[in-house]
Design an enzyme around this catalytic site. Structure first.
Site, PDB file in Angstrom:
ATOM      1  N   GLY A  56      13.462   4.402   7.602  1.00  0.00           N
ATOM      2  CA  GLY A  56      13.930   5.106   8.349  1.00  0.00           C
ATOM      3  C   GLY A  56      13.610   6.343   9.498  1.00  0.00           C
ATOM      4  CD  GLU A  85     -27.000  15.182  -0.339  1.00  0.00           C
ATOM      5  OE1 GLU A  85     -27.838  14.886   0.338  1.00  0.00           O
ATOM      6  OE2 GLU A  85     -27.470  15.132  -2.199  1.00  0.00           O
ATOM      7  CD  GLU A 120     -14.300   7.194  -7.212  1.00  0.00           C
ATOM      8  OE1 GLU A 120     -14.176   5.909  -8.258  1.00  0.00           O
ATOM      9  OE2 GLU A 120     -13.289   7.999  -7.715  1.00  0.00           O
ATOM     10  CB  SER A 152     -12.300  -0.943   2.979  1.00  0.00           C
ATOM     11  OG  SER A 152     -10.732  -0.007   2.853  1.00  0.00           O
TER      12      SER A 152
HETATM   13  C1  LIG Z   1     -10.559  13.770  -0.928  1.00  0.00           C
HETATM   14  C2  LIG Z   1     -12.011  13.126  -0.908  1.00  0.00           C
HETATM   15  C3  LIG Z   1     -12.807  13.298  -2.764  1.00  0.00           C
HETATM   16  C4  LIG Z   1     -14.427  12.725  -2.637  1.00  0.00           C
HETATM   17  N1  LIG Z   1     -14.709  12.819  -3.980  1.00  0.00           N
HETATM   18  C5  LIG Z   1     -16.009  12.846  -3.928  1.00  0.00           C
HETATM   19  C6  LIG Z   1     -16.176  13.178  -5.366  1.00  0.00           C
HETATM   20  O1  LIG Z   1     -15.716  13.337  -6.393  1.00  0.00           O
HETATM   21  N2  LIG Z   1     -17.858  13.516  -5.117  1.00  0.00           N
HETATM   22  C7  LIG Z   1     -18.501  12.253  -4.589  1.00  0.00           C
HETATM   23  O2  LIG Z   1     -20.095  12.187  -4.677  1.00  0.00           O
HETATM   24  N3  LIG Z   1     -17.506  12.065  -3.184  1.00  0.00           N
HETATM   25  C8  LIG Z   1     -16.618  12.382  -3.174  1.00  0.00           C
HETATM   26  N4  LIG Z   1     -15.950  12.170  -1.799  1.00  0.00           N
HETATM   27  C9  LIG Z   1     -17.047  11.365  -0.686  1.00  0.00           C
HETATM   28  C10 LIG Z   1     -16.850  10.158   0.217  1.00  0.00           C
HETATM   29  O3  LIG Z   1     -16.768   9.141  -1.224  1.00  0.00           O
HETATM   30  C11 LIG Z   1     -16.924   9.804   0.615  1.00  0.00           C
HETATM   31  O4  LIG Z   1     -15.776  10.351   1.829  1.00  0.00           O
HETATM   32  C12 LIG Z   1     -16.889   8.274   1.042  1.00  0.00           C
HETATM   33  O5  LIG Z   1     -17.934   7.623   0.305  1.00  0.00           O
HETATM   34  C13 LIG Z   1     -17.309   7.762   2.969  1.00  0.00           C
HETATM   35  O6  LIG Z   1     -18.508   8.620   3.256  1.00  0.00           O
HETATM   36  P1  LIG Z   1     -18.251  10.039   4.355  1.00  0.00           P
HETATM   37  O7  LIG Z   1     -17.479  10.373   3.832  1.00  0.00           O
HETATM   38  O8  LIG Z   1     -19.759  10.510   4.772  1.00  0.00           O
HETATM   39  O9  LIG Z   1     -17.811   8.494   6.010  1.00  0.00           O
HETATM   40  P2  LIG Z   1     -20.028   7.813   6.519  1.00  0.00           P
HETATM   41  O10 LIG Z   1     -20.003   7.334   5.447  1.00  0.00           O
HETATM   42  O11 LIG Z   1     -19.753   8.840   7.552  1.00  0.00           O
HETATM   43  O12 LIG Z   1     -18.887   6.719   7.185  1.00  0.00           O
HETATM   44  C14 LIG Z   1     -17.827   6.830   8.490  1.00  0.00           C
HETATM   45  C15 LIG Z   1     -17.370   5.147   8.928  1.00  0.00           C
HETATM   46  O13 LIG Z   1     -18.552   4.371   8.557  1.00  0.00           O
HETATM   47  C16 LIG Z   1     -18.284   3.350   8.212  1.00  0.00           C
HETATM   48  N5  LIG Z   1     -19.774   2.618   7.616  1.00  0.00           N
HETATM   49  C17 LIG Z   1     -20.138   3.353   7.092  1.00  0.00           C
HETATM   50  N6  LIG Z   1     -21.585   2.757   6.657  1.00  0.00           N
HETATM   51  C18 LIG Z   1     -21.236   1.523   7.382  1.00  0.00           C
HETATM   52  C19 LIG Z   1     -21.836   0.284   7.350  1.00  0.00           C
HETATM   53  N7  LIG Z   1     -22.927  -0.227   7.064  1.00  0.00           N
HETATM   54  N8  LIG Z   1     -21.086  -0.826   7.227  1.00  0.00           N
HETATM   55  C20 LIG Z   1     -19.589  -0.596   8.140  1.00  0.00           C
HETATM   56  N9  LIG Z   1     -19.001   0.398   8.343  1.00  0.00           N
HETATM   57  C21 LIG Z   1     -19.680   0.994   7.838  1.00  0.00           C
HETATM   58  C22 LIG Z   1     -17.302   3.719   6.974  1.00  0.00           C
HETATM   59  O14 LIG Z   1     -17.344   2.883   6.910  1.00  0.00           O
HETATM   60  C23 LIG Z   1     -15.813   4.686   7.660  1.00  0.00           C
HETATM   61  O15 LIG Z   1     -14.591   3.582   8.318  1.00  0.00           O
HETATM   62  C24 LIG Z   1     -14.559  12.192  -1.707  1.00  0.00           C
HETATM   63  C25 LIG Z   1     -14.274  12.159  -0.081  1.00  0.00           C
HETATM   64  C26 LIG Z   1     -13.041  12.795   0.018  1.00  0.00           C
HETATM   65  C27 LIG Z   1     -11.905  12.831   1.554  1.00  0.00           C
END
Ligand SMILES: Cc1cc2nc3c(=O)[nH]c(=O)nc-3n(C[C@H](O)[C@H](O)[C@H](O)COP(=O)(O)OP(=O)(O)OC[C@H]3O[C@@H](n4cnc5c(N)ncnc54)[C@H](O)[C@@H]3O)c2cc1C
Length: 383
Positions: free
Chosen positions: A342, A129, A366, A369
């Site tokens: 290049g 979400e 999913e 890193s």
């Molecule tokens: C093309 C695409 C397809 C996707 N498909 C699906 C899908 O089918 N179903 C679904 O449910 N989701 C889906 N997603 C969502 C995806 O799994 C999330 O974008 C992802 O898990 C990261 O969440 P966020 O974007 O809210 O980043 P955030 O949680 O806001 O994280 C931002 C940054 O902070 C870092 N961070 C956050 N918490 C910590 C911590 N505790 N320690 C260190 N670093 C941290 C993260 O690693 C990241 O670098 C998709 C996303 C994309 C872009």
């Protein structure tokens, strides 16, 4: 320790390789630029007919029950040809595996054949979400009990394949008073249920042929029989099933990395500078040697995670190790490939530019890193 595959696994890999070379790779550049959904879905349907939408699903439900190593091998080969097709295949398999793992017999009988046969094209995994990404326990989508039904309200972001999925696995809060993560349940929701709105696809950096949509649930009524698994046990289901999905995403990343390096290897053998092929220069040879070594190590980590999963052993940490390593090394491989070409690497006339964009998301979706490292470290530090 046996480093060999069964005949069935090799056959599945070879079928995926042939399909990738003959069908996916020739269309990948066009689909990336034009977003032709009709052609994209035709490919998905063909893959379903070959059994690739239920690789780890029992034959009684229309799958091929070939196991996780076969799944990994297949996704890698598909991703070599088209990452967007591979991600749709990987996520749909993950949705089918959730249903197989925790669904009751009615749910399995009803949904799995439709997913495996391609009738549904895809399944959607609705967890993320706007304020619940890396921390899905912060979700606010609610499912409120109303007589024999649940009413689902909320919005799920970045859902792969949502605009052509036939069914969604949806996580929602069923006990708002429970501690975080303890009051979440999982539901099977048909895509044509009244109250669902699917937004236009995100304009993404890569994997453009696969749609990624927001899915809004507005007072969406589903019967109590839509509950998947036990009430308030949904968070555990998400965590468990995502581990399997990570084998898919690591395998997908590996396929993109191999595609980039294979292209670059062929390129430096024929491109002449200073009166000789680029491949004669040792500095470039070492780039090839390092990247292929890393990709091979990624492959072994993926196979280890897949083997643990198939043996019924704990595999979540292995899957996280495989995902973080494969996706990061595949990103390195694509960047190296671009360097080896290049200026041509930077041009849209060549496939490397697309592969660099396609691979970027693999360290994010999913579980990023950073989240994989959280999972690995938590396991290392536990008593
Ligand atoms: C093309 C695409 C397809 C996707 N498909 C699906 C899908 O089918 N179903 C679904 O449910 N989701 C889906 N997603 C969502 C995806 O799994 C999330 O974008 C992802 O898990 C990261 O969440 P966020 O974007 O809210 O980043 P955030 O949680 O806001 O994280 C931002 C940054 O902070 C870092 N961070 C956050 N918490 C910590 C911590 N505790 N320690 C260190 N670093 C941290 C993260 O690693 C990241 O670098 C998709 C996303 C994309 C872009």
């Amino acid at each position: 320790m046996q480093f060999s595959f069964s005949e069935e696994e090799l056959m599945i890999e070879e079928t995926a390789r042939q399909f990738s070379i003959n069908q996916l790779q020739p269309n990948a550049q066009y689909l990336d630029h034009q977003g032709d959904q009709v052609q994209f879905l035709a490919q998905i349907k063909q893959l379903a007919e070959l059994g690739f939408m239920g690789i780890n699903i029992d034959e009684q439900y229309g799958g091929i029950g070939a196991g996780s190593a076969a799944f990994s091998l297949a996704i890698t080969q598909l991703a070599r040809g088209c990452a967007a097709t591979a991600v749709t295949t990987s996520v749909t398999n993950m949705v089918a595996e959730v249903i197989q793992a925790v669904g009751n017999s009615d749910q399995k009988d009803h949904y799995l054949p439709k997913i495996c046969s391609g009738e549904f094209y895809a399944g959607g995994f609705c967890l993320t979400e706007s304020n619940a990404g890396s921390d899905p326990s912060a979700m606010v989508t609610q499912a409120i009990k109303s007589g024999d039904d649940f009413i689902i309200s909320g919005s799920k972001l970045f859902i792969t394949s949502a605009q052509y999925a036939g069914v969604f696995v949806v996580w929602a809060v069923t006990d708002p008073n429970a501690p975080r993560g303890k009051g979440i349940s999982c539901f099977l929701v048909d895509a044509d249920t009244a109250g669902i709105t699917i937004s236009p696809a995100e304009d993404k950096m890569g994997q453009k042929a696969s749609a990624t949509n927001e899915v809004v649930f507005n007072q969406c009524k589903v019967p109590a029989s839509a509950l998947l698994g036990e009430l308030n046990q949904g968070f555990k289901i998400a965590v468990t099933e995502l581990a399997g999905g990570r084998i898919g995403i690591g395998s997908l990343a590996l396929g993109i990395g191999l595609a980039a390096m294979d292209y670059a290897k062929a390129y430096i053998k024929q491109r002449q500078q200073f009166g000789q092929p680029l491949a004669n220069f040792q500095g470039l040879q070492w780039m090839l040697a390092d990247r292929y070594t890393e990709l091979e190590a990624a492959r072994l980590l993926l196979m280890q995670a897949a083997a643990y999963k198939d043996q019924g052993q704990p595999y979540a940490t292995s899957a996280s190790m495989a995902k973080v390593f494969a996706s990061e090394k595949a990103n390195d491989a694509c960047y190296t490939a671009l360097q080896l070409l290049g200026g041509a690497g930077y041009s849209k006339e060549y496939p490397i530019e697309r592969l660099v964009r396609d691979v970027r998301i693999t360290t994010i979706y999913e579980g990023t890193s950073e989240i994989q490292r959280v999972i690995i470290a938590r396991d290392l530090l536990k008593d």
